[in-house]
Design a protein around this motif. Structure first.
Motif, mmCIF file in Angstrom:
data_model
loop_
_atom_site.group_PDB
_atom_site.id
_atom_site.type_symbol
_atom_site.label_atom_id
_atom_site.label_comp_id
_atom_site.label_asym_id
_atom_site.label_seq_id
_atom_site.Cartn_x
_atom_site.Cartn_y
_atom_site.Cartn_z
ATOM 1 N N ALA A 53 49.974 6.350 54.134
ATOM 2 C CA ALA A 53 48.857 5.527 53.664
ATOM 3 C C ALA A 53 47.564 6.328 53.701
ATOM 4 O O ALA A 53 47.343 7.158 54.582
ATOM 5 N N GLU A 54 46.711 6.055 52.724
ATOM 6 C CA GLU A 54 45.442 6.762 52.620
ATOM 7 C C GLU A 54 44.360 5.798 52.160
ATOM 8 O O GLU A 54 44.603 4.936 51.319
ATOM 9 N N LEU A 55 43.184 5.946 52.726
ATOM 10 C CA LEU A 55 42.052 5.083 52.396
ATOM 11 C C LEU A 55 40.822 5.979 52.249
ATOM 12 O O LEU A 55 40.530 6.791 53.121
ATOM 13 N N ASP A 56 40.107 5.843 51.118
ATOM 14 C CA ASP A 56 38.942 6.679 50.852
ATOM 15 C C ASP A 56 37.654 5.896 50.971
ATOM 16 O O ASP A 56 37.596 4.706 50.642
ATOM 17 N N ALA A 57 36.619 6.593 51.426
ATOM 18 C CA ALA A 57 35.287 6.013 51.542
ATOM 19 C C ALA A 57 34.265 7.086 51.205
ATOM 20 O O ALA A 57 34.570 8.283 51.227
ATOM 21 N N ILE A 58 33.054 6.637 50.899
ATOM 22 C CA ILE A 58 31.955 7.560 50.669
ATOM 23 C C ILE A 58 30.772 7.138 51.532
ATOM 24 O O ILE A 58 30.643 5.970 51.897
#
Length: 97
Positions: A53-58
């Protein structure tokens, strides 16, 4: 290393401790490793990984919150820094452990 990057590194450590305290191993990657140019609207790309699982944020230049990518690929889910660990674990709940 600049002050903004160091502040974000401090939050990385806080999140890692929170994940570990709950029995989860979440890898945090922050790009770029150095200060982006002042003209950049978003300075930091943060990826949280647990298993597959992968979750991206900025994050903005002086982050007070992270904007997380939603299912449509938009970064409109804004989460205060202090709530990031809970948010990440909730979003990755099916795959973390």
């Amino acid at each position: 290393m600049n002050r903004q990057r160091e502040a974000l590194r401090s939050w990385e450590e806080t999140w890692s401790v929170a994940f570990a305290a709950r029995g989860h191993r979440v890898v945090i990657e922050v790009e770029p490793a150095v200060e982006p140019p002042p003209s950049a609207l978003w300075h930091w790309w943060i990826t949280f990984r647990a298993g597959d699982a992968e979750l991206d944020a900025i994050a903005a230049p002086q982050p007070e919150a992270l904007a997380f990518e939603d299912e449509q690929g938009r970064f409109e889910e804004v989460v205060p820094l202090g709530a990031v660990a809970d948010h990440v674990l909730r979003r990755l709940a099916g795959d973390v452990g």
